[in-house]
Design an enzyme around this catalytic site. Structure first.
Site, short mmCIF file in Angstrom:
data_model
loop_
_atom_site.label_atom_id
_atom_site.label_comp_id
_atom_site.label_asym_id
_atom_site.label_seq_id
_atom_site.Cartn_x
_atom_site.Cartn_y
_atom_site.Cartn_z
N SER A 1 0.70 -1.24 -0.13
CA SER A 1 0.02 0.04 0.04
C SER A 1 0.65 1.45 0.02
O SER A 1 1.72 1.33 -0.90
CB SER A 1 -0.83 -0.04 1.22
OG SER A 1 -1.87 1.21 1.06
N ASP B 1 -2.49 6.03 -3.35
CA ASP B 1 -1.11 5.58 -2.70
C ASP B 1 -0.60 4.28 -3.71
O ASP B 1 -0.86 4.13 -4.82
CB ASP B 1 -1.44 4.86 -1.56
CG ASP B 1 -2.66 3.85 -1.42
OD1 ASP B 1 -3.47 3.91 -2.38
OD2 ASP B 1 -2.76 3.08 -0.37
N ASP C 1 -1.20 0.85 -3.88
CA ASP C 1 -1.94 0.07 -4.44
C ASP C 1 -3.26 0.50 -4.85
O ASP C 1 -3.96 -0.11 -5.31
CB ASP C 1 -2.14 -1.41 -3.82
CG ASP C 1 -2.93 -0.90 -2.18
OD1 ASP C 1 -3.06 0.45 -1.97
OD2 ASP C 1 -3.39 -1.66 -1.64
N ASP D 1 -5.69 1.80 -3.39
CA ASP D 1 -7.00 1.57 -2.66
C ASP D 1 -7.37 2.90 -1.87
O ASP D 1 -8.35 2.82 -1.26
CB ASP D 1 -6.98 0.46 -1.87
CG ASP D 1 -6.02 0.41 -0.68
OD1 ASP D 1 -5.00 1.55 -0.53
OD2 ASP D 1 -6.12 -0.36 0.05
#
Length: 462
Positions: free
Chosen positions: A113, A256, A258, A260
């Site tokens: 992340s 960020d 990833d 999400d």
């Protein structure tokens, strides 16, 4: 022995805390629990694989360590008799979406992340692309440790029973088409800066905004495996601010690693955080009759100003423990449409099973386009109260809720702040520290109280 699973999967420094051997073993265990642990339903119509074996979707962010960890995960799943669809570098919500869209039995995402490049992590999704409840994570972890200790040997298929591995390069297009297809209106006439954090959304987020009609300026979209989150993305907004002002853009969005999560910047360069984004989206969904039960779900870390703003609009706020998984559990339990975190994890449950930064940015921009109002005006529906967060490291976080002297100090601080302030002490889910958060109408008061409580945490839990 500490629990491997944290608030969002298993995470650690790649090749140190998170090794290839661990990734392989956890994937075998997850394959047994999620794919073979209960009677499998037949794959949905349109599934890429339609055979006797279960199927897993595996994706990753562009970290260099993701290459060897992906190989370990794929090997573990295939050795457990699970067919693998390897979708490559895609955002976490894309892997979750494709897990559901392809009728797969489980999904696996390799990402840490917003963490720095040396870290990595493994996130598992159940059928339909849903995050796992604690009890299922515990089953996977127990099975993993049983094998590591020698108490259990894996059931190993041979010959035609081993899983097959297929590269599926169309996943990005499938995901982008889904995002654009669920928008309430197009973004024609808007100029949007997208900061992809040199991460998993470097391709798909700019593409989605472009297909939706926006003029897109892209930064932070040249991943080399080493530069993810490095001075860019949702944890470093200075570059996004500069680009928005330089290009006279209507807004900017930052993801960020990833993707999400999503934070934003308005045309003046001011930050729009997750609480403000939730406020804008809540009002938009209610206007469209889609905010079920006029309720939003968020965590205890939400700014008090967010709660007050929703109350003024007649919208109820339900609060959960920190972590978008807990927000999602409450949303599913109550059938709510919108939830999220101040950090920018926003879940629109009608269109996603997890926080989706690209979808969030698109919906925020769609609201700007639909109303004709600048983002600064829309976000102004919520006034953030000063919030001070102090991290206290190297303490016994397990005693944060039971230490009597600390509890007395919190009670005194709450009395001092009154109804216009709030105190929250929380143990970190991933680090040996306690977070002290204080809100007040006056920033200096919030800081004074937070530092005083931090000293008490040090002296009582050190």
């Amino acid at each position: 022995m500490g629990r491997l699973f944290g608030t969002d999967g298993v995470r650690g420094v790649a090749n140190e805390g998170l090794t290839a051997e661990m990734a392989l073993g956890l994937s075998v265990a997850a394959g047994h629990v999620l794919a073979w642990g209960s009677p499998r339903r037949s794959h949905e119509e349109g599934a890429v694989h339609d055979g006797a074996r279960p199927t897993a979707v595996v994706g990753r962010d562009p970290r260099a360590s993701g290459e060897f960890l992906e190989a370990a995960v794929v090997a573990g799943l295939a050795s457990a008799g699970v067919d693998v669809l390897r979708v490559g570098v895609l955002p976490t919500p894309a892997v979750a979406h494709l897990t559901g869209a392809f009728g797969a039995d489980l999904g696996v995402m390799l990402s840490a992340s917003h963490n720095p490049m040396p870290d990595n992590g493994i996130k598992f999704f159940a059928r339909g692309g849903h995050k796992l409840p604690d009890e299922v994570e515990d089953r996977i972890e127990d099975l993993y440790w049983q094998h590591e200790s020698g108490e259990r040997q894996w059931d190993r298929p041979v010959g035609a029973g081993v899983g097959r591995v297929t590269d599926h390069g169309e996943g990005a297009d499938t995901y982008v088409a889904h995002l654009v297809g669920v928008l309430p209106n197009r973004l024609d006439g808007l100029t949007v800066v997208v900061d992809a954090a040199h991460g998993a959304a470097s391709r798909v987020s700019p593409e989605a905004f472009t297909r939706a009609g926006a003029e897109v300026i892209t930064i932070g979209a040249e991943p080399d495996g080493l530069n993810i989150n490095d001075g860019c993305g949702s944890t470093h907004l200075a570059g996004l601010r500069a680009a928005v002002l330089e290009h006279g853009a209507d807004l900017g969005v930052a993801h960020d690693g990833d993707a999400d999560r999503c934070l934003a910047v308005d045309a003046t360069g001011a930050e729009v955080d997750g609480d403000q984004i939730l406020t804008v989206l809540a009002l938009g969904l209610r206007a469209a009759g889609q905010l079920r039960r006029d309720t939003v779900v968020a965590t205890v870390m939400s700014n008090l100003g967010f709660k007050l703003a929703l109350e003024r609009e007649g919208i109820e706020l339900l609060q959960t423990s920190v972590g978008d998984r807990y927000v999602l559990e409450e949303m599913k339990r109550g059938g709510y449409a919108l939830g999220g975190e101040q950090s920018g994890h926003v879940i629109v449950l009608d269109h996603a099973t997890t926080g989706d930064g690209t979808l969030t940015g698109l919906m925020l921009a769609a609201r700007v386009a639909a109303t004709g109002k600048p983002l600064a005006e829309l976000a102004g529906a919520m006034r953030r109260l000063p919030q001070v967060l102090v991290n206290v490291p190297d303490v016994d976080k397990s005693r944060v809720s039971t230490q009597a002297e600390l509890a007395a100090a919190v009670t005194e601080a709450e009395r001092e702040l009154g109804e216009t302030g709030r105190v929250l002490l929380r143990s970190s889910g991933t680090e040996p520290l306690v977070r002290v958060m204080v809100e007040a109408a006056d920033e200096e008061q919030a800081r004074t109280v937070a530092e005083r409580l931090a000293d008490v945490v040090k002296s009582t839990l050190g």
